[in-house]
Design a protein around this motif. Sequence first.
Motif, PDB file in Angstrom:
ATOM      1  N   GLU A  68      -2.642  53.413 -52.349  1.00 31.52           N
ATOM      2  CA  GLU A  68      -2.960  53.544 -50.642  1.00 31.52           C
ATOM      3  C   GLU A  68      -2.179  51.938 -50.455  1.00 31.52           C
ATOM      4  OE1 GLU A  68      -7.013  55.489 -50.867  1.00 31.52           O
ATOM      5  OE2 GLU A  68      -6.970  53.300 -51.188  1.00 31.52           O
ATOM      6  N   ALA A  69      -2.474  50.944 -51.474  1.00 28.29           N
ATOM      7  CA  ALA A  69      -1.593  49.569 -51.246  1.00 28.29           C
ATOM      8  C   ALA A  69      -0.129  49.715 -50.687  1.00 28.29           C
ATOM      9  CB  ALA A  69      -1.276  48.371 -52.235  1.00 28.29           C
ATOM     10  N   LEU A  70       0.942  51.291 -51.407  1.00 28.14           N
ATOM     11  CA  LEU A  70       2.210  50.874 -50.891  1.00 28.14           C
ATOM     12  C   LEU A  70       1.943  51.374 -49.856  1.00 28.14           C
ATOM     13  CD1 LEU A  70       4.767  50.994 -52.065  1.00 28.14           C
ATOM     14  CD2 LEU A  70       5.070  53.030 -52.906  1.00 28.14           C
ATOM     15  N   SER A  71       1.615  53.041 -49.212  1.00 25.21           N
ATOM     16  CA  SER A  71       1.570  52.927 -48.361  1.00 25.21           C
ATOM     17  C   SER A  71       0.769  51.719 -47.065  1.00 25.21           C
ATOM     18  CB  SER A  71       0.611  54.007 -47.806  1.00 25.21           C
ATOM     19  OG  SER A  71       0.426  55.214 -46.751  1.00 25.21           O
ATOM     20  N   ALA A  72      -0.168  51.504 -47.402  1.00 23.61           N
ATOM     21  CA  ALA A  72      -0.078  50.615 -46.500  1.00 23.61           C
ATOM     22  C   ALA A  72       0.928  49.514 -45.872  1.00 23.61           C
ATOM     23  CB  ALA A  72      -1.396  49.405 -46.795  1.00 23.61           C
ATOM     24  N   THR A  73       1.934  48.907 -47.453  1.00 24.40           N
ATOM     25  CA  THR A  73       2.808  47.779 -47.017  1.00 24.40           C
ATOM     26  C   THR A  73       3.994  48.819 -46.229  1.00 24.40           C
ATOM     27  OG1 THR A  73       2.227  47.110 -48.873  1.00 24.40           O
ATOM     28  CG2 THR A  73       4.500  46.891 -48.240  1.00 24.40           C
ATOM     29  N   ARG A  74       4.052  49.908 -46.458  1.00 20.41           N
ATOM     30  CA  ARG A  74       5.389  50.728 -46.102  1.00 20.41           C
ATOM     31  C   ARG A  74       5.217  50.748 -44.372  1.00 20.41           C
ATOM     32  NH1 ARG A  74       6.851  55.056 -51.153  1.00 20.41           N
ATOM     33  NH2 ARG A  74       7.873  53.779 -52.122  1.00 20.41           N
ATOM     34  N   GLN A  75       3.220  51.241 -44.154  1.00 22.44           N
ATOM     35  CA  GLN A  75       2.955  51.375 -42.969  1.00 22.44           C
ATOM     36  C   GLN A  75       3.635  50.203 -41.763  1.00 22.44           C
ATOM     37  OE1 GLN A  75      -1.099  52.304 -42.917  1.00 22.44           O
ATOM     38  NE2 GLN A  75      -1.367  52.844 -40.288  1.00 22.44           N
ATOM     39  N   ALA A  76       2.700  49.331 -42.599  1.00 27.47           N
ATOM     40  CA  ALA A  76       2.938  47.658 -41.806  1.00 27.47           C
ATOM     41  C   ALA A  76       4.586  47.023 -41.084  1.00 27.47           C
ATOM     42  CB  ALA A  76       2.800  46.446 -42.392  1.00 27.47           C
ATOM     43  N   GLN A  77       5.255  47.338 -42.446  1.00 32.08           N
ATOM     44  CA  GLN A  77       6.714  47.551 -41.936  1.00 32.08           C
ATOM     45  C   GLN A  77       7.675  48.499 -41.373  1.00 32.08           C
ATOM     46  OE1 GLN A  77       9.608  48.642 -45.270  1.00 32.08           O
ATOM     47  NE2 GLN A  77      10.837  46.946 -45.323  1.00 32.08           N
ATOM     48  N   ALA A  78       6.243  49.814 -40.863  1.00 32.61           N
ATOM     49  CA  ALA A  78       7.691  51.001 -39.804  1.00 32.61           C
ATOM     50  C   ALA A  78       6.727  50.351 -38.332  1.00 32.61           C
ATOM     51  CB  ALA A  78       7.266  51.889 -40.353  1.00 32.61           C
ATOM     52  N   LEU A  79       5.284  49.991 -38.754  1.00 29.35           N
ATOM     53  CA  LEU A  79       4.794  49.482 -37.742  1.00 29.35           C
ATOM     54  C   LEU A  79       5.318  47.776 -36.611  1.00 29.35           C
ATOM     55  CD1 LEU A  79       0.815  49.734 -37.682  1.00 29.35           C
ATOM     56  CD2 LEU A  79       3.145  51.256 -37.105  1.00 29.35           C
ATOM     57  N   LEU A  80       6.405  46.912 -37.990  1.00 29.70           N
ATOM     58  CA  LEU A  80       6.802  46.237 -37.196  1.00 29.70           C
ATOM     59  C   LEU A  80       8.631  46.510 -36.608  1.00 29.70           C
ATOM     60  CD1 LEU A  80       6.372  42.896 -36.941  1.00 29.70           C
ATOM     61  CD2 LEU A  80       7.928  42.487 -39.112  1.00 29.70           C
ATOM     62  N   LEU A  81       8.983  47.617 -37.359  1.00 26.64           N
ATOM     63  CA  LEU A  81       9.778  47.929 -37.119  1.00 26.64           C
ATOM     64  C   LEU A  81       9.873  49.107 -35.336  1.00 26.64           C
ATOM     65  CD1 LEU A  81      11.919  49.681 -40.286  1.00 26.64           C
ATOM     66  CD2 LEU A  81      12.091  47.586 -38.961  1.00 26.64           C
ATOM     67  N   SER A  83       8.064  48.633 -33.399  1.00 29.95           N
ATOM     68  CA  SER A  83       7.472  47.813 -32.357  1.00 29.95           C
ATOM     69  C   SER A  83       9.069  47.048 -31.718  1.00 29.95           C
ATOM     70  CB  SER A  83       6.995  46.092 -32.764  1.00 29.95           C
ATOM     71  OG  SER A  83       7.342  45.028 -31.780  1.00 29.95           O
ATOM     72  N   ARG A  84       9.839  46.547 -33.004  1.00 26.12           N
ATOM     73  CA  ARG A  84      11.482  46.932 -32.355  1.00 26.12           C
ATOM     74  C   ARG A  84      11.980  47.852 -31.646  1.00 26.12           C
ATOM     75  NH1 ARG A  84      15.301  47.474 -37.091  1.00 26.12           N
ATOM     76  NH2 ARG A  84      14.652  49.505 -36.476  1.00 26.12           N
ATOM     77  N   ASP A  85      11.989  49.099 -32.608  1.00 29.54           N
ATOM     78  CA  ASP A  85      12.678  50.472 -31.688  1.00 29.54           C
ATOM     79  C   ASP A  85      11.753  50.384 -30.129  1.00 29.54           C
ATOM     80  OD1 ASP A  85      13.829  50.508 -34.006  1.00 29.54           O
ATOM     81  OD2 ASP A  85      12.458  51.676 -35.061  1.00 29.54           O
ATOM     82  N   ALA A  86      10.631  50.408 -29.700  1.00 29.68           N
ATOM     83  CA  ALA A  86       9.985  49.968 -28.264  1.00 29.68           C
ATOM     84  C   ALA A  86      10.988  49.342 -27.916  1.00 29.68           C
ATOM     85  CB  ALA A  86       8.171  50.025 -28.620  1.00 29.68           C
ATOM     86  N   GLU A 186      14.535  28.548 -34.914  1.00 34.30           N
ATOM     87  CA  GLU A 186      13.105  28.755 -34.694  1.00 34.30           C
ATOM     88  C   GLU A 186      12.359  29.909 -35.259  1.00 34.30           C
ATOM     89  OE1 GLU A 186      13.940  26.935 -30.429  1.00 34.30           O
ATOM     90  OE2 GLU A 186      13.029  28.980 -29.844  1.00 34.30           O
ATOM     91  N   GLY A 187      13.059  31.062 -35.631  1.00 37.76           N
ATOM     92  CA  GLY A 187      12.398  31.969 -36.586  1.00 37.76           C
ATOM     93  C   GLY A 187      13.230  33.377 -36.087  1.00 37.76           C
ATOM     94  N   PRO A 188      12.946  33.767 -36.553  1.00 36.83           N
ATOM     95  CA  PRO A 188      13.676  35.251 -36.405  1.00 36.83           C
ATOM     96  C   PRO A 188      13.737  36.376 -35.548  1.00 36.83           C
ATOM     97  CG  PRO A 188      12.134  35.387 -38.127  1.00 36.83           C
ATOM     98  CD  PRO A 188      12.584  34.868 -38.207  1.00 36.83           C
ATOM     99  N   LEU A 189      14.168  36.978 -34.856  1.00 35.28           N
ATOM    100  CA  LEU A 189      14.268  37.347 -32.687  1.00 35.28           C
ATOM    101  C   LEU A 189      15.138  38.727 -33.545  1.00 35.28           C
ATOM    102  CD1 LEU A 189      13.233  36.545 -29.625  1.00 35.28           C
ATOM    103  CD2 LEU A 189      15.769  36.121 -30.037  1.00 35.28           C
ATOM    104  N   PHE A 190      13.832  39.921 -33.043  1.00 38.44           N
ATOM    105  CA  PHE A 190      14.664  40.906 -32.728  1.00 38.44           C
ATOM    106  C   PHE A 190      15.103  40.930 -31.566  1.00 38.44           C
ATOM    107  CE2 PHE A 190      10.179  42.166 -35.275  1.00 38.44           C
ATOM    108  CZ  PHE A 190      11.214  42.739 -36.064  1.00 38.44           C
ATOM    109  N   VAL A 191      16.271  41.879 -31.663  1.00 35.55           N
ATOM    110  CA  VAL A 191      17.245  41.686 -30.518  1.00 35.55           C
ATOM    111  C   VAL A 191      17.594  43.408 -30.471  1.00 35.55           C
ATOM    112  CG1 VAL A 191      18.177  39.331 -30.193  1.00 35.55           C
ATOM    113  CG2 VAL A 191      19.274  41.462 -32.044  1.00 35.55           C
TER     114      VAL A 191
END
Length: 951
Positions: A68-81, A83-86, A186-191
């Motif tokens: 569950e912890a690994l799935s939650a970590t991957r889910q969080a990573q996928a959600l961040l990506l 957001s970039r893809d949206a 200033e910090g990482p920027l999704f482009v």
Amino acid sequence: MIVWSSGFPSLQCHVTMCPQTSTESAMQTLARKSALLFIAAMCSLTALVLVTARYAFVDSFTRIETREALSATRQAQALLLASRDAMHRQCADWAAWDDSYEFVTRRDTDFVERNVTLQAFSDNDVDLMAFYDAQGQPILVRMRGADNSYFRDPPKDLTDALAPQGELGRKLANDAPFAGLLSLYEGPLFVSARPITRSTDPTRRGGWLVWGRYALGALPPFFSDLLPHAAQLFTPGSYDTPPQVAALFTSAAKRDPQVRPLDDSTMEGLAVLTDIKGDPGLAMRILMPREASEQGHKALMLFSLVILVGTALVAATAQVLFQKHVGRRAASLAADIERVRISGFRSPLPADGDDEIAAIGHAINRLIRDREQAAHTLQENEAFFRLLYEQAPDAMLLLLDESIASANDAAARLLGVADRKDLLSHPLIEFFPPAQEGGIPSVEGFARQVENTTPLGNRRFEWIFMRSGGSEVPCEVTLSPVMQRGRRMLHLTARDISERKRNEAQITHLAFHDSLTGLANRVLFLDRLAHAIATCRRAPDRNFAVLFIDLDRFKVINDSLGHAAGDGLLSIIASAIAANIRETDTVARISGDEFTVLVHEPPSPRFAIKMARRILERIKQPLTIEGFELVISASMGIVIGNSGYTDPHQVLRDADIAMYKAKRAGKDKLRVFGSRMHEQALHAMRLENDLRQAIDNGDLSCHYQPIVNLESGALEGFEALARWQHPTLGNIPPSTFIPIAEDTGRIIPLGRAMLHKACAFAASIRGTLPQGDPVIHVNLSPRQFLSRQLLREVEAALDATGLPPELLVLEITESLLMENPRVAKSIMAGLKEIGVRLSLDDFGTGYSSLGSLQDYPLDSVKIDRSFIRAMNDGRDAEHIVRAILKLVSHLRLEAICEGVETTMQAANLMAFGATRMQGFLFAKPMPSEKARSLLERLALGERFTLTGMGS
């Protein structure tokens, strides 16, 4: 009018009922089904409890927690990506916007004010918008401030990355859309970068659109909804970065998501995202609590036991209540419905109570009452409209998908079939002739009428049907759209108008034809003569001739043999005259024994004279009338038309005068009105002999008139024109000797000689102009074009002179395409195989369909000089020229305007879109020596302009 299909089927309401069953049987069925359902539910619940108990051990819970912890970590990573893809998809919508394309290609400042606003940044949740042109140079770069209330300058490291040699600039040079992470101070920027295209042509790129969104700060709002655990973001070098997170930035082997127990109560998940250079740019940390395996096991077993007992009690209770309140009522309702069905729906259902079962009964009772009323109304309407339909005097047809679905008796009589049933299911086109009046194909014409039939209106038109026996019948047709059983159909009413058409044709024929001979009468002849005069005044080269024929000694024959013999003689003479003229000419009987012939556009005065002599010779042939063999002659006057005539009566008067001069000369004679015209006819006969010798001796020369491109000022080519310098008469114009050559058959050797001379000249001037070799235009006469030797002669001229075939343009007249299109297409195809180009000469002077040009393999069209000259007289000619240029451009053909003589004409033609011109404004036809001098001037830099030539 409402039309029903054949047979007028009555409304039939089929209600399908279940087989008759008893109340007890229905209850038993429901009981069995409910019991099976409850047992299945119980079994499923028990199985679930057993499977759950198997994995209720402590070590299983530990593995579950890790997964569950690994799935939650991957889910969080996928959600961040995600957001970039949206953002990448939103950027694609802007990049495909036509307004964005107009901005990067035309620099529309209004686009920035309307669209690149703070509200747009907020709506799209971006911090950066940058527009690049097609070469990768930035056009506009905007970045919003921290509180979204102002725009600020982008930081220097972002500006460097956006430059053509920066990280993003090099990415744009790869010509492919991309999305990624850009590491900034200033910090990482999704482009996100997308090519800017036009919606009508997605392959054409106008520039690039780059969006950016900072990854740090508050996590996206949907994280808290989608993730049950807290998430943290870190960047390389951040002071608060935990050691285990910092290790991810330095170890490539640890960049995949990782999970480990942080302590006895917490599991930790770590993941890292790389930037567009492949280096780690952002790390994510997920913390989640751990469950005690032993407590979880006991709680699960206790919960399973409670569920098992509770489910059993609920199932038993539900089964008893269902049988009592639903099963018995449903069985009773089914039995009542069966009794009503057996009675023929004559009695209502006994629907008592106010529950759902009773409501069903009331609804069925309403349906029974509505059915009875609808059936009664339908029967009355069916009888009424059947009577109207079957007894109608006009033919009526109901069409479904072009086939006849219904027909009345009048339709069967109209189409010549014995029974209307024989029409059903047959396509209506079986009763169409191949073509309607005017040559329109019947199938195409009827389809056009159907398309023009509006849903709310009728379409009325005249149409010709073909009966089963092959005879045709004209009708007045009305088309109306109708709906029949949910299908769109067409109701066609046809009324036979044969009698009306016959009366109209008879009236028209009597008004314009002689009742004895069937020839045109004086009214029709004067009308056609007036048209010929008007045509000649517009285009003097399109002249005419009138022959006035009066029979010699007709009065003696008529008086001696009687009027019946005289009428028979007039009919024979009328047939003889008509047999010796062309189809385009008109012969008329204007009074008594006087006949006239209108010769449309004779090639020369000689042509009309030769026709007149043929007619006189034919009239002199022996005839047998009332048993008597007669030899009759006629006197004839000829008028050669010219632009000086304005009234057809003047022409008849002059022809009558010439006819009387012929009678006074001894009958069986012809005279041409006016000594000048007579001298021209004699002069033409002398020229015929001189021309034959000149062609045989090679005395005719070739002059060349330039064809210019006024847009570039360059020379496109030359048109080769035959010239004849007579030893005693001087220069003879082509309009005089070309028709003589056509009539005598000498046009073929003349055309062959001109072709060889033109090709030799064109080959000799190759390489004189830096912009390319000029083409040579050569006219083909009708006889030369139709000659079987044409292809071999063209190939021989090209081989003998070494001229490339693409530099030879053969010009053919519009009349050739009209007279024999099939042969013309075949010959033109052979010429195209050789490689020469084809041009339509004097376009607009014939009567060919403008749309038919696409059927021929043409490369260019030459607009006749008469249209160019007429532009000085009014706007009508300008509209015609503009329309021709538009049509030619639509067909992707080149247009060459002939006869341009004034600067105003050239300027107007340029405004209409024409660039290629030919005429005295630029140069007159010139011998080859002057043409070479002209080429030398052009090679030195001179150009053609609206006023002639200049540097």
